[in-house]
Design a protein around this motif. Sequence first.
Motif, mmCIF file in Angstrom:
data_model
loop_
_atom_site.group_PDB
_atom_site.id
_atom_site.type_symbol
_atom_site.label_atom_id
_atom_site.label_comp_id
_atom_site.label_asym_id
_atom_site.label_seq_id
_atom_site.Cartn_x
_atom_site.Cartn_y
_atom_site.Cartn_z
ATOM 1 N N UNK A 106 5.140 -30.292 -51.636
ATOM 2 C CA UNK A 106 6.138 -30.850 -52.538
ATOM 3 C C UNK A 106 6.315 -32.347 -52.270
ATOM 4 N N UNK A 107 6.803 -33.034 -53.301
ATOM 5 C CA UNK A 107 7.029 -34.479 -53.214
ATOM 6 C C UNK A 107 8.318 -34.796 -53.948
ATOM 7 N N UNK A 108 9.244 -35.510 -53.271
ATOM 8 C CA UNK A 108 10.547 -35.794 -53.863
ATOM 9 C C UNK A 108 10.595 -37.115 -54.614
ATOM 10 N N UNK A 109 9.472 -37.814 -54.671
ATOM 11 C CA UNK A 109 9.415 -39.084 -55.382
ATOM 12 C C UNK A 109 9.670 -40.285 -54.515
ATOM 13 N N UNK A 110 10.096 -40.050 -53.265
ATOM 14 C CA UNK A 110 10.420 -41.161 -52.369
ATOM 15 C C UNK A 110 9.743 -41.014 -51.013
ATOM 16 N N UNK A 111 9.984 -39.902 -50.365
ATOM 17 C CA UNK A 111 9.456 -39.680 -49.027
ATOM 18 C C UNK A 111 8.012 -39.180 -49.060
ATOM 19 N N UNK A 112 7.414 -39.100 -47.879
ATOM 20 C CA UNK A 112 6.045 -38.625 -47.759
ATOM 21 C C UNK A 112 5.974 -37.165 -48.216
ATOM 22 N N UNK A 113 4.975 -36.778 -48.994
ATOM 23 C CA UNK A 113 4.837 -35.366 -49.395
ATOM 24 C C UNK A 113 4.791 -34.457 -48.176
ATOM 25 N N UNK A 114 5.305 -33.246 -48.317
ATOM 26 C CA UNK A 114 5.351 -32.319 -47.187
ATOM 27 C C UNK A 114 4.883 -30.933 -47.596
ATOM 28 N N UNK A 115 4.300 -30.219 -46.647
ATOM 29 C CA UNK A 115 3.875 -28.853 -46.902
ATOM 30 C C UNK A 115 5.099 -27.951 -46.863
ATOM 31 N N UNK A 116 5.271 -27.097 -47.861
ATOM 32 C CA UNK A 116 6.416 -26.197 -47.925
ATOM 33 C C UNK A 116 6.301 -25.123 -46.857
ATOM 34 N N UNK A 117 5.140 -24.502 -46.759
ATOM 35 C CA UNK A 117 4.928 -23.450 -45.766
ATOM 36 C C UNK A 117 3.435 -23.189 -45.610
ATOM 37 N N UNK A 118 3.053 -22.744 -44.417
ATOM 38 C CA UNK A 118 1.671 -22.332 -44.154
ATOM 39 C C UNK A 118 1.611 -20.828 -44.419
ATOM 40 N N UNK A 119 1.553 -20.470 -45.699
ATOM 41 C CA UNK A 119 1.644 -19.067 -46.101
ATOM 42 C C UNK A 119 0.534 -18.223 -45.504
ATOM 43 N N UNK A 120 -0.669 -18.757 -45.486
ATOM 44 C CA UNK A 120 -1.802 -18.099 -44.813
ATOM 45 C C UNK A 120 -2.035 -18.876 -43.533
ATOM 46 N N UNK A 121 -1.462 -18.427 -42.400
ATOM 47 C CA UNK A 121 -1.415 -19.216 -41.169
ATOM 48 C C UNK A 121 -2.778 -19.703 -40.687
ATOM 49 N N UNK A 122 -2.754 -20.915 -40.142
ATOM 50 C CA UNK A 122 -3.979 -21.488 -39.591
ATOM 51 C C UNK A 122 -4.782 -22.227 -40.638
ATOM 52 N N UNK A 123 -6.081 -22.237 -40.457
ATOM 53 C CA UNK A 123 -6.949 -23.005 -41.346
ATOM 54 C C UNK A 123 -7.230 -22.312 -42.675
ATOM 55 N N UNK A 124 -6.896 -21.036 -42.781
ATOM 56 C CA UNK A 124 -7.090 -20.317 -44.043
ATOM 57 C C UNK A 124 -6.064 -20.751 -45.068
ATOM 58 N N UNK A 125 -6.453 -20.849 -46.328
ATOM 59 C CA UNK A 125 -5.530 -21.275 -47.369
ATOM 60 C C UNK A 125 -4.972 -20.106 -48.153
#
Length: 220
Positions: free
Chosen positions: A118-137
């Motif tokens: 997600x991106x709020x328009x001001x701050x650095x974009x951030x990952x909401x959650x690592x739904x599939x933990x680790x390197x798997x997407x």
Amino acid sequence: NYLTVFNNELYFGADDGTNGIELWKYGGTDAPSLVADINPGSGSSNPIYLTVFNNELHFSAYDAYYGYELWKYDGTNPPSLVDDIRATGSNTPAGFTVFNNELYYQAINGNNGNELWKYDGTNYPSMVADINPGSGGSNPYSLTVFNNELYFGANDGTNGIELWKYDGTNTPSMVADISSTGSSSPGGFTVLNNELYFQANDGTNGIELWKYDGTLFPSM
């Protein structure tokens, strides 16, 4: 492609035969014009997923230095890179959807696979959650706002591809394991009469029409 109205003008990706596929606009009267040659020369920036958010046009685009990343355009100044989330390759943002005054999309940071950002328009974009933990997407897709929550299909690495939701505050959660023997692969989300309709496969009846009212188990 990706024709999108912004500031009373029509924006889209197009190839003029010289600059590759770049961002163009059309005001309805004069000839369409090139907004910027983001990937200079004959190479294409290939702007895709054009989405209006925070009074700016956001999109995924490529340049030879950053790869595919999130860009924005305010209608006046040259388009600019929002952030180089994945410094060693393409972040590949896709599937933009505005929810709770923030821009949500799928992206790759190089460590967690393709996850929900997600991106709020001001701050650095951030990952909401690592739904599939680790390197798997988890490969979240078809982001759709319903009942003041964000719904999407995702794979947590255990239950296959199922219906998920996010309320904007708590950790995203799986709505239901529709197919207990594999992936139900929900898709084509559409809101009608305060219910969410979609296609899914419960492992028994094949791909059929389903609905969800936001409280009970989805029904075929």
